[in-house]
Motif scaffolding. Structure first.
Motif, mmCIF file in Angstrom:
data_model
loop_
_atom_site.group_PDB
_atom_site.id
_atom_site.type_symbol
_atom_site.label_atom_id
_atom_site.label_comp_id
_atom_site.label_asym_id
_atom_site.label_seq_id
_atom_site.Cartn_x
_atom_site.Cartn_y
_atom_site.Cartn_z
ATOM 1 N N ILE A 88 0.831 -1.202 0.000
ATOM 2 C CA ILE A 88 0.000 0.000 0.000
ATOM 3 C C ILE A 88 0.865 1.251 0.000
ATOM 4 C CG2 ILE A 88 -1.574 1.340 1.457
ATOM 5 C CD1 ILE A 88 -2.862 -1.416 2.198
ATOM 6 N N ASP A 89 1.930 1.249 0.790
ATOM 7 C CA ASP A 89 2.846 2.397 0.792
ATOM 8 C C ASP A 89 3.470 2.594 -0.591
ATOM 9 O OD1 ASP A 89 2.346 2.888 3.457
ATOM 10 O OD2 ASP A 89 4.156 1.863 4.178
ATOM 11 N N LEU A 90 3.811 1.502 -1.251
ATOM 12 C CA LEU A 90 4.388 1.599 -2.595
ATOM 13 C C LEU A 90 3.353 2.081 -3.598
ATOM 14 C CD1 LEU A 90 6.597 -1.603 -2.585
ATOM 15 C CD2 LEU A 90 7.408 0.762 -2.652
ATOM 16 N N ALA A 91 2.122 1.645 -3.437
ATOM 17 C CA ALA A 91 1.054 2.125 -4.322
ATOM 18 C C ALA A 91 0.955 3.646 -4.247
ATOM 19 C CB ALA A 91 -0.279 1.476 -3.946
ATOM 20 N N LYS A 92 1.035 4.179 -3.053
ATOM 21 C CA LYS A 92 0.975 5.637 -2.882
ATOM 22 C C LYS A 92 2.221 6.298 -3.487
ATOM 23 C CE LYS A 92 -1.816 5.177 1.297
ATOM 24 N NZ LYS A 92 -1.831 5.281 2.784
ATOM 25 N N ARG A 93 3.353 5.640 -3.361
ATOM 26 C CA ARG A 93 4.600 6.184 -3.919
ATOM 27 C C ARG A 93 4.500 6.350 -5.433
ATOM 28 N NH1 ARG A 93 10.054 6.018 -2.208
ATOM 29 N NH2 ARG A 93 11.595 5.951 -3.886
ATOM 30 N N TYR A 94 3.870 5.367 -6.090
ATOM 31 C CA TYR A 94 3.790 5.397 -7.553
ATOM 32 C C TYR A 94 2.438 5.885 -8.069
ATOM 33 C CZ TYR A 94 7.895 2.455 -6.878
ATOM 34 O OH TYR A 94 9.127 1.965 -6.472
ATOM 35 N N GLU A 129 -7.407 0.348 9.960
ATOM 36 C CA GLU A 129 -6.556 1.468 9.548
ATOM 37 C C GLU A 129 -6.838 1.738 8.075
ATOM 38 O OE1 GLU A 129 -1.797 2.362 8.891
ATOM 39 O OE2 GLU A 129 -2.426 0.943 10.437
ATOM 40 N N ASP A 130 -7.221 2.953 7.742
ATOM 41 C CA ASP A 130 -7.609 3.277 6.372
ATOM 42 C C ASP A 130 -6.416 3.125 5.435
ATOM 43 O OD1 ASP A 130 -8.756 4.166 4.057
ATOM 44 O OD2 ASP A 130 -9.068 6.234 4.716
ATOM 45 N N PRO A 131 -6.504 2.230 4.428
ATOM 46 C CA PRO A 131 -5.362 2.039 3.527
ATOM 47 C C PRO A 131 -5.146 3.216 2.575
ATOM 48 C CG PRO A 131 -7.225 0.739 2.794
ATOM 49 C CD PRO A 131 -7.612 1.309 4.126
ATOM 50 N N GLY A 132 -6.196 3.994 2.324
ATOM 51 C CA GLY A 132 -6.057 5.130 1.410
ATOM 52 C C GLY A 132 -6.082 4.741 -0.052
ATOM 53 N N VAL A 133 -6.191 3.454 -0.334
ATOM 54 C CA VAL A 133 -6.341 2.938 -1.695
ATOM 55 C C VAL A 133 -7.386 1.826 -1.648
ATOM 56 C CG1 VAL A 133 -3.966 3.454 -2.410
ATOM 57 C CG2 VAL A 133 -4.503 1.230 -1.402
ATOM 58 N N LEU A 160 -12.900 -2.701 0.060
ATOM 59 C CA LEU A 160 -12.505 -4.065 -0.292
ATOM 60 C C LEU A 160 -13.452 -4.599 -1.353
ATOM 61 C CD1 LEU A 160 -10.514 -6.402 0.501
ATOM 62 C CD2 LEU A 160 -12.400 -7.300 1.894
ATOM 63 N N LYS A 161 -12.901 -4.864 -2.553
ATOM 64 C CA LYS A 161 -13.714 -5.361 -3.657
ATOM 65 C C LYS A 161 -13.029 -6.568 -4.294
ATOM 66 C CE LYS A 161 -15.887 -0.885 -4.424
ATOM 67 N NZ LYS A 161 -16.163 0.238 -5.377
ATOM 68 N N LEU A 162 -13.460 -6.939 -5.484
ATOM 69 C CA LEU A 162 -12.975 -8.167 -6.111
ATOM 70 C C LEU A 162 -12.274 -7.904 -7.435
ATOM 71 C CD1 LEU A 162 -16.058 -10.468 -5.446
ATOM 72 C CD2 LEU A 162 -13.798 -10.675 -4.395
#
Length: 249
Positions: A88-94, A129-133, A160-162
């Motif tokens: 998740i942190d990497l998702a925010k980074r990119y 904890e809100d993932p933000g993504v 949370l989806k599929l």
């Protein structure tokens, strides 16, 4: 299919070039193997930062080796949570808007009822904890569509989806892909699309297998109009040409 909803997985060596030519985006697959988050991160990050130049959107595939959110061992569950937080942190980074995570079912380890019950507990705790993504759970070895559907319904959280991987369904489930899609439709946020002959998960080109790809993609557009799609292939160009020739883009 809208080009802004199409992504090419970076498992393909031609993904960056083809995505730029066709005006689509990338799903980052470099971190499917967790060691790229650790000792190899500097090297991978440098290459990825360059690769992502010029792309307005992206998705990120989380690591999956040895990760089981439904695990019996609490320490194994803790490892899964740690790796997913890193993803998740990497998702925010990119700048990735969705993180694709395998459900983690292993038919040689887990009873389906344990898999669903423990997964619901894991994701409810994780999402405190809100993932933000957005997190999308992907089927791999699941043989029945109800299992992941029950997990998402049980967690009951819009974050949370599929992710319906149609190639995995075709290789590992006796339930037709179209039935999976129809039952999952309200919860599908993303698709992984690739073909095979039902004997193995070979990630073939879209027209190389027994999945009725054009029919399925047209139906997906009808019942999942806001979903995104990743071509998860070893070579992207032939399938992008096929989509264009069949009037799907």
């Amino acid at each position: 299919m809208k080009r802004e909803n199409i992504y090419l997985s970076t498992i393909a060596s031609d993904a960056e070039q083809v995505a730029k030519e066709y005006g689509v985006n990338l799903e980052i697959a470099e971190f499917c193997t967790a060691w790229n988050m650790d000792e190899k991160f500097d090297e991978v990050d440098k290459d990825l930062q360059k690769k992502m130049e010029g792309f307005s959107k992206s998705l990120l595939h989380a690591p999956y080796n040895e990760l089981f959110p439904c695990a019996i061992d609490k320490k194994a569950r803790a490892l899964a949570a740690e790796r997913y937080r890193q993803a998740i942190d990497l998702a925010k980074r990119y700048g990735a808007s969705k993180v694709i995570i395998h459900g983690g079912y292993n038919p040689w380890i887990y009873f389906p009822v344990w898999y669903t019950e423990q997964s619901v507990l894991f994701w409810k705790e994780f999402l405190q904890e809100d993932p933000g993504v957005e997190i999308v759970l992907e089927n791999v070895l699941e043989t029945e569509p109800e299992w992941l559907l029950d997990i998402v319904k049980g967690v009951d959280d819009p974050r949370l989806k599929l992710c319906l991987d149609i190639g995995h369904v075709n290789a590992y489930s006796k339930v037709p892909v179209m039935e999976w899609m129809e039952s999952w439709a309200p919860y599908i946020s993303h698709f992984h699309i690739h073909n095979n002959d039902s004997s193995w998960d070979t990630h073939n080109a879209l027209d190389d297998g027994n999945i009725p790809m054009k029919e399925l993609l047209l139906r997906a557009e009808e019942i999942c109009p806001n979903a995104s799609f990743t071509l998860e292939l070893m070579e992207e160009r032939p399938s992008m040409v096929w989509l264009e020739e069949n009037g799907l883009i």
